[in-house]
Design an enzyme around this catalytic site. Structure first.
Site, PDB file in Angstrom:
ATOM      1  N   SER A 100       5.002   4.386   4.971  1.00 36.93           N
ATOM      2  CA  SER A 100       4.803   4.082   6.214  1.00 36.93           C
ATOM      3  C   SER A 100       5.949   3.196   6.617  1.00 36.93           C
ATOM      4  O   SER A 100       6.204   2.505   7.840  1.00 36.93           O
ATOM      5  CB  SER A 100       3.468   3.327   6.621  1.00 36.93           C
ATOM      6  N   TYR A 110       0.611   2.144   9.440  1.00 37.84           N
ATOM      7  CA  TYR A 110      -0.411   3.513   9.571  1.00 37.84           C
ATOM      8  C   TYR A 110      -1.975   2.845   9.231  1.00 37.84           C
ATOM      9  O   TYR A 110      -2.565   3.554   9.663  1.00 37.84           O
ATOM     10  CB  TYR A 110      -0.037   4.402   8.283  1.00 37.84           C
ATOM     11  N   GLY A 111      -1.786   1.498   8.580  1.00 39.10           N
ATOM     12  CA  GLY A 111      -3.210   1.154   8.035  1.00 39.10           C
ATOM     13  C   GLY A 111      -4.524   1.353   9.155  1.00 39.10           C
ATOM     14  O   GLY A 111      -5.403   0.966   8.753  1.00 39.10           O
ATOM     15  N   CYS A 139       1.991   5.994   0.251  1.00 36.97           N
ATOM     16  CA  CYS A 139       1.314   4.909   1.170  1.00 36.97           C
ATOM     17  C   CYS A 139      -0.190   5.465   0.999  1.00 36.97           C
ATOM     18  O   CYS A 139      -0.516   6.347   0.979  1.00 36.97           O
ATOM     19  CB  CYS A 139       1.772   5.172   2.521  1.00 36.97           C
ATOM     20  N   ASN A 140      -0.986   4.059   0.704  1.00 37.85           N
ATOM     21  CA  ASN A 140      -2.393   4.633   0.474  1.00 37.85           C
ATOM     22  C   ASN A 140      -3.195   5.240   1.621  1.00 37.85           C
ATOM     23  O   ASN A 140      -3.973   5.841   1.487  1.00 37.85           O
ATOM     24  CB  ASN A 140      -3.027   3.138  -0.008  1.00 37.85           C
ATOM     25  N   CYS A 150      -3.481  -0.685  -1.799  1.00 37.69           N
ATOM     26  CA  CYS A 150      -2.521  -0.690  -0.748  1.00 37.69           C
ATOM     27  C   CYS A 150      -1.028  -0.938  -1.653  1.00 37.69           C
ATOM     28  O   CYS A 150      -0.987  -1.995  -2.431  1.00 37.69           O
ATOM     29  CB  CYS A 150      -2.802  -1.748   0.229  1.00 37.69           C
ATOM     30  N   THR A 151       0.016  -0.383  -0.907  1.00 33.83           N
ATOM     31  CA  THR A 151       1.229  -0.361  -1.428  1.00 33.83           C
ATOM     32  C   THR A 151       1.894  -1.973  -1.712  1.00 33.83           C
ATOM     33  O   THR A 151       2.690  -2.217  -2.282  1.00 33.83           O
ATOM     34  CB  THR A 151       2.370   0.291  -0.835  1.00 33.83           C
ATOM     35  N   HIS A 152       1.372  -2.723  -0.520  1.00 35.05           N
ATOM     36  CA  HIS A 152       2.023  -4.041  -0.449  1.00 35.05           C
ATOM     37  C   HIS A 152       1.005  -5.135  -1.403  1.00 35.05           C
ATOM     38  O   HIS A 152       1.535  -6.112  -1.649  1.00 35.05           O
ATOM     39  CB  HIS A 152       1.585  -4.475   1.122  1.00 35.05           C
TER      40      HIS A 152
END
Ligand code: DGL
Length: 273
Positions: A16, A47-48, A78-79, A189-191
């Site tokens: 995202s 996107y989340g 992206c999760n 989550c990617t972050h």
């Protein structure tokens, strides 16, 4: 097409925005010979918090864009996209697409000793229940405790890694998971890998953190090897980056995420796909 030609094609990665760079960085580390084409949908980030239909539509366009670059394999880095769109796009496209949920879930199953696993992620990821399902498919005995932590994403993007405010928010979010005696926590989550230190400190040293980015890179290596698709050389590697909005902001945040500069960032109109 010869086996050599197939092996030399790039791996496509979409996310995202900048978050998928945590996955891309692990892939680069583990597979330094692979060409990569990265698409970060910064123009439609995040996107989340979006609906399943919207995320599926975005993922379709991201994949069509990568296919135009002749990729041999796609990572949904992206999760949120993996959680709600993967099943659909895997059926629609004639290419292997790996998400980040399954590798993280498998690692959690292998790690837990007391069969109590926590998952943290965006609202889309947590509401989809994908991690919990993937874990239960591997081991139905495991109790899964899921929690959305939406503020972690902007904190990571803003570089609020070791700030007091981040610790306070982490303490407040995570207290419910501390109370349920988990021994494993998936950073879904990617972050979140950027906040590993503060999350680890708040959870305490009895809880092992699972980094989906690392697990996904390992899975990519194993799938490519199994399919005889690994590039045989580590010379002349190219990494190309595409974004759907301002490249400058993307490169700044990437520096925060992976600690180095990247070039070759091109803006594209993703709505054409
Ligand atoms: N990349 C997203 C994820 O891993 C986080 C950012 C977003 O919400 O788009 O879920």
């Amino acid at each position: 097409m010869s086996a050599d030609d197939r092996q030399n094609r790039p791996i496509g990665i979409f996310a995202s925005g900048v978050g998928g760079m945590t996955v891309a960085a692990e892939v680069m580390k583990l597979l330094p010979g692979e060409h990569i084409v990265y698409f970060g949908d910064v123009g439609r980030y995040p996107y989340g918090g979006r609906s399943k239909e919207t995320i599926i539509g975005f993922a379709r366009q991201d994949i069509k864009f990568l296919l135009e670059h002749g990729v041999k394999f796609i990572i949904a880095a992206c999760n949120s996209a993996s959680a709600v769109a993967l099943e659909t796009v895997q059926k629609e496209f004639n290419i292997d697409i790996l998400g980040v949920i399954e590798p993280g879930a498998k690692a959690a199953v292998n790690q837990t000793g007391n069969d109590r696993v926590g998952i943290i992620g965006t609202v889309a990821t947590i509401n989809s229940d994908s991690y919990a399902r993937a874990i239960r498919d591997n081991n139905a005995e495991i109790k899964v405790f899921s929690l959305a932590c939406p503020l972690f994403v902007p904190l990571a993007e803003e570089g609020y890694i070791d700030k007091k405010a981040t610790r306070l928010i982490a303490e407040d979010y995570l207290k419910t998971l501390i109370d349920v005696d988990i021994d494993t926590l998936v950073l879904g989550c990617t972050h979140y890998p950027l906040l590993k230190q503060v999350i680890g400190e708040v959870m305490g040293n009895k809880v092992t953190l699972i980094d989906s980015a690392e697990e996904t890179a390992r899975e990519v290596a194993s799938v490519l090897s199994l399919k005889n698709l690994l590039r045989p050389s580590i010379d002349d590697v190219t990494h190309k980056f595409y974004v759907s909005d301002v490249p400058d902001r993307f490169s700044q945040v990437v520096r925060q995420f992976i600690g180095r500069n990247i070039n070759n960032i091109t803006r594209v109109d993703i709505t054409r796909y």
